[in-house]
Scaffold this motif. Sequence first.
Motif, PDB file in Angstrom:
ATOM      1  N   VAL A  22      19.317  18.750  -0.804  1.00  0.00           N
ATOM      2  CA  VAL A  22      18.836  20.039  -1.310  1.00  0.00           C
ATOM      3  C   VAL A  22      17.391  20.263  -0.861  1.00  0.00           C
ATOM      4  CG1 VAL A  22      18.518  21.506  -3.333  1.00  0.00           C
ATOM      5  CG2 VAL A  22      20.313  19.758  -3.344  1.00  0.00           C
ATOM      6  N   PRO A  23      17.175  21.034   0.193  1.00  0.00           N
ATOM      7  CA  PRO A  23      15.812  21.390   0.603  1.00  0.00           C
ATOM      8  C   PRO A  23      15.184  22.331  -0.434  1.00  0.00           C
ATOM      9  CG  PRO A  23      17.408  21.757   2.382  1.00  0.00           C
ATOM     10  CD  PRO A  23      18.181  21.572   1.120  1.00  0.00           C
ATOM     11  N   ILE A  24      13.888  22.153  -0.658  1.00  0.00           N
ATOM     12  CA  ILE A  24      13.171  22.956  -1.655  1.00  0.00           C
ATOM     13  C   ILE A  24      11.960  23.599  -0.981  1.00  0.00           C
ATOM     14  CG2 ILE A  24      11.965  22.894  -3.877  1.00  0.00           C
ATOM     15  CD1 ILE A  24      13.408  20.190  -4.378  1.00  0.00           C
ATOM     16  N   TRP A  25      11.678  24.834  -1.346  1.00  0.00           N
ATOM     17  CA  TRP A  25      10.475  25.495  -0.832  1.00  0.00           C
ATOM     18  C   TRP A  25       9.856  26.344  -1.929  1.00  0.00           C
ATOM     19  CZ3 TRP A  25      15.388  26.183   1.170  1.00  0.00           C
ATOM     20  CH2 TRP A  25      16.062  27.349   0.771  1.00  0.00           C
ATOM     21  N   MET A  26       8.554  26.542  -1.809  1.00  0.00           N
ATOM     22  CA  MET A  26       7.817  27.335  -2.790  1.00  0.00           C
ATOM     23  C   MET A  26       7.505  28.736  -2.259  1.00  0.00           C
ATOM     24  SD  MET A  26       7.693  25.128  -5.153  1.00  0.00           S
ATOM     25  CE  MET A  26       7.819  23.345  -5.360  1.00  0.00           C
ATOM     26  N   LYS A  27       7.305  28.822  -0.940  1.00  0.00           N
ATOM     27  CA  LYS A  27       6.915  30.088  -0.329  1.00  0.00           C
ATOM     28  C   LYS A  27       7.841  30.404   0.850  1.00  0.00           C
ATOM     29  CE  LYS A  27       2.093  29.351  -1.654  1.00  0.00           C
ATOM     30  NZ  LYS A  27       0.687  29.218  -1.191  1.00  0.00           N
ATOM     31  N   ASP A  28       7.916  31.677   1.171  1.00  0.00           N
ATOM     32  CA  ASP A  28       8.853  32.128   2.207  1.00  0.00           C
ATOM     33  C   ASP A  28       8.590  31.482   3.564  1.00  0.00           C
ATOM     34  OD1 ASP A  28      10.097  33.709   0.363  1.00  0.00           O
ATOM     35  OD2 ASP A  28       9.112  35.575   0.969  1.00  0.00           O
ATOM     36  N   MET A  34      11.815  23.676   5.954  1.00  0.00           N
ATOM     37  CA  MET A  34      12.532  22.847   4.993  1.00  0.00           C
ATOM     38  C   MET A  34      14.027  22.784   5.308  1.00  0.00           C
ATOM     39  SD  MET A  34      10.062  21.693   3.482  1.00  0.00           S
ATOM     40  CE  MET A  34      11.194  20.513   2.756  1.00  0.00           C
ATOM     41  N   LEU A  35      14.577  23.894   5.742  1.00  0.00           N
ATOM     42  CA  LEU A  35      15.996  23.884   6.117  1.00  0.00           C
ATOM     43  C   LEU A  35      16.227  22.999   7.342  1.00  0.00           C
ATOM     44  CD1 LEU A  35      17.085  27.598   5.572  1.00  0.00           C
ATOM     45  CD2 LEU A  35      17.633  25.609   4.160  1.00  0.00           C
ATOM     46  N   GLN A  70      24.125  23.223 -10.593  1.00  0.00           N
ATOM     47  CA  GLN A  70      25.476  23.405 -10.060  1.00  0.00           C
ATOM     48  C   GLN A  70      26.035  22.109  -9.482  1.00  0.00           C
ATOM     49  OE1 GLN A  70      24.899  26.713  -7.368  1.00  0.00           O
ATOM     50  NE2 GLN A  70      25.305  28.237  -8.960  1.00  0.00           N
ATOM     51  N   TRP A  71      25.196  21.349  -8.787  1.00  0.00           N
ATOM     52  CA  TRP A  71      25.674  20.082  -8.223  1.00  0.00           C
ATOM     53  C   TRP A  71      25.896  19.043  -9.314  1.00  0.00           C
ATOM     54  CZ3 TRP A  71      27.904  20.549  -3.901  1.00  0.00           C
ATOM     55  CH2 TRP A  71      27.444  21.451  -2.940  1.00  0.00           C
ATOM     56  N   GLU A  72      25.075  19.094 -10.356  1.00  0.00           N
ATOM     57  CA  GLU A  72      25.297  18.199 -11.494  1.00  0.00           C
ATOM     58  C   GLU A  72      26.615  18.529 -12.174  1.00  0.00           C
ATOM     59  OE1 GLU A  72      21.820  18.767 -13.844  1.00  0.00           O
ATOM     60  OE2 GLU A  72      20.678  17.197 -12.823  1.00  0.00           O
ATOM     61  N   GLN A  73      26.902  19.809 -12.307  1.00  0.00           N
ATOM     62  CA  GLN A  73      28.151  20.238 -12.937  1.00  0.00           C
ATOM     63  C   GLN A  73      29.363  19.734 -12.154  1.00  0.00           C
ATOM     64  OE1 GLN A  73      29.004  24.532 -13.030  1.00  0.00           O
ATOM     65  NE2 GLN A  73      29.522  24.305 -15.192  1.00  0.00           N
ATOM     66  N   LYS A  74      29.246  19.705 -10.838  1.00  0.00           N
ATOM     67  CA  LYS A  74      30.345  19.233  -9.991  1.00  0.00           C
ATOM     68  C   LYS A  74      30.464  17.712  -9.974  1.00  0.00           C
ATOM     69  CE  LYS A  74      30.326  23.218  -6.866  1.00  0.00           C
ATOM     70  NZ  LYS A  74      30.160  23.682  -5.462  1.00  0.00           N
ATOM     71  N   GLY A  75      29.427  17.030 -10.443  1.00  0.00           N
ATOM     72  CA  GLY A  75      29.502  15.576 -10.546  1.00  0.00           C
ATOM     73  C   GLY A  75      29.213  14.807  -9.277  1.00  0.00           C
ATOM     74  N   VAL A  76      28.551  15.427  -8.299  1.00  0.00           N
ATOM     75  CA  VAL A  76      28.222  14.723  -7.053  1.00  0.00           C
ATOM     76  C   VAL A  76      27.344  13.505  -7.386  1.00  0.00           C
ATOM     77  CG1 VAL A  76      27.066  14.900  -4.823  1.00  0.00           C
ATOM     78  CG2 VAL A  76      28.392  16.832  -5.709  1.00  0.00           C
ATOM     79  N   PRO A  77      27.723  12.305  -6.943  1.00  0.00           N
ATOM     80  CA  PRO A  77      27.030  11.082  -7.365  1.00  0.00           C
ATOM     81  C   PRO A  77      25.530  11.036  -7.098  1.00  0.00           C
ATOM     82  CG  PRO A  77      29.136  10.525  -6.377  1.00  0.00           C
ATOM     83  CD  PRO A  77      28.938  11.999  -6.154  1.00  0.00           C
ATOM     84  N   VAL A  78      25.093  11.574  -5.937  1.00  0.00           N
ATOM     85  CA  VAL A  78      23.669  11.483  -5.593  1.00  0.00           C
ATOM     86  C   VAL A  78      23.171  12.804  -5.013  1.00  0.00           C
ATOM     87  CG1 VAL A  78      21.963  10.386  -4.085  1.00  0.00           C
ATOM     88  CG2 VAL A  78      23.716   8.995  -5.189  1.00  0.00           C
ATOM     89  N   ARG A  79      22.003  13.207  -5.481  1.00  0.00           N
ATOM     90  CA  ARG A  79      21.333  14.392  -4.936  1.00  0.00           C
ATOM     91  C   ARG A  79      20.048  13.937  -4.244  1.00  0.00           C
ATOM     92  NH1 ARG A  79      20.556  16.906  -9.443  1.00  0.00           N
ATOM     93  NH2 ARG A  79      18.309  16.711  -9.729  1.00  0.00           N
ATOM     94  N   LEU A  80      19.815  14.446  -3.045  1.00  0.00           N
ATOM     95  CA  LEU A  80      18.600  14.109  -2.305  1.00  0.00           C
ATOM     96  C   LEU A  80      17.748  15.363  -2.186  1.00  0.00           C
ATOM     97  CD1 LEU A  80      21.243  12.572  -0.640  1.00  0.00           C
ATOM     98  CD2 LEU A  80      19.246  11.239   0.037  1.00  0.00           C
ATOM     99  N   GLU A  81      16.627  15.377  -2.898  1.00  0.00           N
ATOM    100  CA  GLU A  81      15.741  16.539  -2.929  1.00  0.00           C
ATOM    101  C   GLU A  81      14.627  16.356  -1.898  1.00  0.00           C
ATOM    102  OE1 GLU A  81      14.266  16.720  -6.884  1.00  0.00           O
ATOM    103  OE2 GLU A  81      16.251  16.788  -7.818  1.00  0.00           O
ATOM    104  N   LEU A  82      14.362  17.426  -1.173  1.00  0.00           N
ATOM    105  CA  LEU A  82      13.357  17.364  -0.114  1.00  0.00           C
ATOM    106  C   LEU A  82      12.482  18.609  -0.167  1.00  0.00           C
ATOM    107  CD1 LEU A  82      12.376  15.815   2.410  1.00  0.00           C
ATOM    108  CD2 LEU A  82      14.044  17.123   3.737  1.00  0.00           C
ATOM    109  N   GLY A  83      11.227  18.431  -0.633  1.00  0.00           N
ATOM    110  CA  GLY A  83      10.290  19.540  -0.723  1.00  0.00           C
ATOM    111  C   GLY A  83       9.172  19.406   0.298  1.00  0.00           C
ATOM    112  N   PRO A  84       8.287  20.410   0.380  1.00  0.00           N
ATOM    113  CA  PRO A  84       7.188  20.382   1.360  1.00  0.00           C
ATOM    114  C   PRO A  84       6.304  19.141   1.248  1.00  0.00           C
ATOM    115  CG  PRO A  84       7.430  22.576   0.444  1.00  0.00           C
ATOM    116  CD  PRO A  84       8.330  21.694  -0.355  1.00  0.00           C
ATOM    117  N   ARG A  85       5.961  18.739   0.025  1.00  0.00           N
ATOM    118  CA  ARG A  85       5.126  17.545  -0.141  1.00  0.00           C
ATOM    119  C   ARG A  85       5.881  16.287   0.270  1.00  0.00           C
ATOM    120  NH1 ARG A  85       2.011  18.523  -5.966  1.00  0.00           N
ATOM    121  NH2 ARG A  85       0.842  20.396  -5.327  1.00  0.00           N
ATOM    122  N   ASP A  86       7.177  16.263  -0.028  1.00  0.00           N
ATOM    123  CA  ASP A  86       7.992  15.118   0.389  1.00  0.00           C
ATOM    124  C   ASP A  86       8.023  15.027   1.910  1.00  0.00           C
ATOM    125  OD1 ASP A  86       8.834  14.483  -2.298  1.00  0.00           O
ATOM    126  OD2 ASP A  86      10.184  16.208  -2.183  1.00  0.00           O
TER     127      ASP A  86
END
Length: 209
Positions: A22-28, A34-35, A70-86
Motif C-alpha cells: 500500500v503506497p501512501i502519499w500526503m501531497k499530489d 510512491m506508486l 478494507q484489506w484488514e476486513q479481507k484478512g490479508v495476512p500482511v500489509r506492507l505500507e510505504l510512505g514518502p519518509r519510508d
Amino acid sequence: AHSDDKGLVVPPKLAPIHGVVVPIWMKDHQVDDMLKAGQELFNKLQETYPGLDFELDDRRQQKAGVKFAQWEQKGVPVRLELGPRDLEKGQVVVVRRDTGEKEFMSQDEAIAKFGELMTTIQSDLYEKAKAFREENTHLVDDYETFKSSLEEKGGFYLAHWDGTDETEAKVQAETKATIRAIPFGDTEEGKCMVTGKPSKQRVVFAKAY
C-alpha cells in the motif's frame, strides 16, 4: 478463531492474497513517485515468492486509512505500507493482520523475511485455534448437565452416544446441538448420556452458529 471485530483473519495456507503493498502519499506531487516505488516492491515480492500471491493497492482516490481497513476486513495476512519518509529511509512498515504488530524493516529485509513471516503467522494462528478448542471442549456424562452447561457457556462437548439417529434427533430437538465430529482413535466405551444404552465411544456435540 479466524475473525475479529475488523473482519477476517485468514491463515496464509488458505489466503487467496498473502501480502498487499500500500503506497501512501500526503501531497499530489508525491503520487507518481510512491506508486512507482510500490510497483517496484510488489515486483520484487512476486519475483522472490512465485508461489505466493500479492496485490498492489494503487487506487488514487482512496485514502490510506480506508485502504488499510478494507484489506484488514479481507484478512490479508500482511500489509506492507510505504510512505514518502519510508522511501527516503529505504524502509517499509510491515503489519501483521493477526496481531496488528507493526515493524519497520529495510525493503530488502522485508522481502527476505516474508516467507518466514508466513510460516510464523500460520503457526501462531494454529496454536491460537488449538488453545481455543481445548479451552472450550468439555467432558460430560450426564444429559441434564450437558443441557445446562450448553445453555450457559456453549462450546464443544465430548459425550457418549448410543449410535442411533433417534437419540441424535432428540438432542437436536431439545438443545439445537448436533454431532459435529466423531474423533478418530477414541476407544473409550461407556453409556449414552441420553438413553443409558451402550456406547462405543464419545462424540463431539455442539451448536451451529
